[in-house]
Design a protein around this motif. Structure first.
Motif, PDB file in Angstrom:
ATOM      1  N   GLY A   9      29.227 -34.926 -77.176  1.00  0.00           N
ATOM      2  CA  GLY A   9      28.817 -36.445 -77.122  1.00  0.00           C
ATOM      3  C   GLY A   9      28.821 -37.160 -78.373  1.00  0.00           C
ATOM      4  O   GLY A   9      28.681 -36.599 -79.504  1.00  0.00           O
ATOM      5  N   GLU A  86      32.635 -36.320 -71.125  1.00  0.00           N
ATOM      6  CA  GLU A  86      31.246 -36.215 -70.301  1.00  0.00           C
ATOM      7  C   GLU A  86      31.046 -34.660 -69.571  1.00  0.00           C
ATOM      8  O   GLU A  86      31.836 -33.725 -70.009  1.00  0.00           O
ATOM      9  CB  GLU A  86      31.223 -37.378 -68.990  1.00  0.00           C
ATOM     10  CG  GLU A  86      31.679 -38.488 -69.567  1.00  0.00           C
ATOM     11  CD  GLU A  86      31.523 -39.664 -68.412  1.00  0.00           C
ATOM     12  OE1 GLU A  86      30.544 -39.350 -67.577  1.00  0.00           O
ATOM     13  OE2 GLU A  86      32.016 -40.717 -68.639  1.00  0.00           O
ATOM     14  N   SER A  87      29.968 -34.686 -69.014  1.00  0.00           N
ATOM     15  CA  SER A  87      29.234 -33.084 -68.927  1.00  0.00           C
ATOM     16  C   SER A  87      30.517 -32.652 -67.958  1.00  0.00           C
ATOM     17  O   SER A  87      30.727 -31.506 -68.327  1.00  0.00           O
ATOM     18  CB  SER A  87      28.000 -33.335 -68.225  1.00  0.00           C
ATOM     19  OG  SER A  87      26.925 -33.838 -69.067  1.00  0.00           O
ATOM     20  N   LYS A 177      37.615 -37.620 -67.634  1.00  0.00           N
ATOM     21  CA  LYS A 177      36.163 -37.905 -67.914  1.00  0.00           C
ATOM     22  C   LYS A 177      35.421 -37.977 -66.437  1.00  0.00           C
ATOM     23  O   LYS A 177      36.059 -38.296 -65.613  1.00  0.00           O
ATOM     24  CB  LYS A 177      36.171 -39.039 -68.700  1.00  0.00           C
ATOM     25  CG  LYS A 177      36.327 -39.164 -70.206  1.00  0.00           C
ATOM     26  CD  LYS A 177      36.032 -40.540 -70.765  1.00  0.00           C
ATOM     27  CE  LYS A 177      36.271 -40.458 -72.013  1.00  0.00           C
ATOM     28  NZ  LYS A 177      35.741 -41.690 -72.968  1.00  0.00           N
ATOM     29  N   SER A 178      34.408 -37.085 -66.377  1.00  0.00           N
ATOM     30  CA  SER A 178      33.598 -37.177 -65.113  1.00  0.00           C
ATOM     31  C   SER A 178      32.148 -36.582 -65.468  1.00  0.00           C
ATOM     32  O   SER A 178      31.922 -35.867 -66.284  1.00  0.00           O
ATOM     33  CB  SER A 178      34.347 -36.361 -64.040  1.00  0.00           C
ATOM     34  OG  SER A 178      34.343 -34.888 -64.294  1.00  0.00           O
ATOM     35  N   ALA A 179      31.366 -37.346 -64.598  1.00  0.00           N
ATOM     36  CA  ALA A 179      29.927 -36.870 -64.603  1.00  0.00           C
ATOM     37  C   ALA A 179      29.501 -35.732 -63.973  1.00  0.00           C
ATOM     38  O   ALA A 179      30.106 -35.540 -62.716  1.00  0.00           O
ATOM     39  CB  ALA A 179      29.063 -38.172 -64.643  1.00  0.00           C
TER      40      ALA A 179
END
Length: 222
Positions: A9, A86-87, A177-179
Motif C-alpha cells: 500500500g 490492491e488486495s 488492480k482489484s479489491a
C-alpha cells in the motif's frame, strides 16, 4: 500452510511518515510493524512467507532479506513497476508463489496478538475464513456479520485483515488492480465464507495518531 503479508500500500493516510518509509517498516515498540507479524508467524509454525511490495518496496527487501534471520523463508511479489495492485490484485499476482492449497493473508498495517493457525483447514466448498473483531471507533458500523459461523454481508463486526483463503476464490480474476471485498461478498451470497470473532488485541495502524497510541500502550506495558 503459506502466508502472504500485504505490504504494497501507498500509506497515504500515514503521510508524511510514509513519504520516505514504507508503512510496514514504521516502528512499533522499537521494531518495524511487519517484523511483529514475521516473528509471530514464525512462532506459530509458518515458515514460508510471501510479501508483496510496491511503494518504496526495495526498503522492505533490504530490511528483511530472505527471512533466515527469523527462521522463515521470505519471497517477494514485486509490484513496484505496476504500482500497488490492491488486495485481490496483489494476491492474484502472488498465486504462483502461494501454491494450490489454502493460505493465510495478513494485512501489513494491523497489529494483533491473534494466534495464526498454520493447519487451518477450509471445509468442503468454503472459499474463505475471516477473522472479525469488535468495531473500533474509526469503523463504528462494521463490515460483515457472523451467523452460525458463516460470514454474511451485513454490518456487525469489522474485518480484521486476517483471512484464510482458497486459491479458488480468485478463479477468473484478471491480472491487474482489484479489491478483495467484492470477491468476498459474492462468495458470502453462496454461503462459502466462514468466520470467527476475535476478542483479543487488535488495532488498524492506519494513521499517525493510531501509531502513536499503540506505541504509548506498548511503552506502558513493557
Amino acid at each position: 500452510m503459506k502466508c502472504m503479508i500485504l505490504a504494497a500500500g501507498l500509506g497515504t493516510r500515514m503521510r508524511p511518515l510514509t513519504d520516505t518509509t514504507p508503512k510496514p517498516l514504521l516502528k512499533v515498540g522499537g521494531i518495524p510493524l511487519i517484523l511483529w507479524h514475521i516473528e509471530r508467524l514464525a512462532h506459530d509454525g509458518f515458515t514460508d512467507i510471501v510479501i508483496n511490495i510496491a511503494h518504496l518496496g526495495y526498503q522492505i527487501q533490504e530490511a528483511l532479506g530472505d527471512g533466515s534471520e527469523w527462521g522463515v523463508n521470505i519471497t517477494y511479489s514485486d509490484e513496484q513497476e505496476e504500482g500497488a495492485l490492491e488486495s485481490a490484485g496483489g494476491i492474484v499476482k502472488a498465486l504462483p508463489l502461494l501454491g494450490d492449497e489454502p493460505f493465510l493473508v495478513v494485512n501489513g498495517d494491523i497489529w494483533s496478538d491473534y494466534d495464526f493457525q498454520d493447519h487451518r483447514k477450509l471445509a468442503d466448498g468454503i472459499l474463505a475464513h475471516l477473522v472479525l473483531v469488535p468495531n473500533p471507533e474509526h469503523n463504528p458500523d462494521g463490515d460483515f456479520a457472523l451467523i452460525d459461523n458463516k460470514v454474511v454481508d451485513a454490518k456487525a463486526y469489522t474485518f480484521s485483515g486476517i483471512g484464510y483463503y482458497s486459491p479458488k476464490l480468485f478463479d477468473g480474476v484478471p491480472y491487474g488492480k482489484s479489491a478483495l471485498a467484492p470477491l468476498l461478498r459474492a462468495a458470502m451470497k453462496e454461503g462459502k465464507v466462514t468466520g470467527e470473532r476475535y476478542e483479543g488485541e487488535w488495532l488498524d495502524i492506519g494513521t499517525p495518531e493510531r501509531l502513536e497510541l499503540l506505541n504509548a500502550q506498548l511503552m506502558n506495558r513493557y
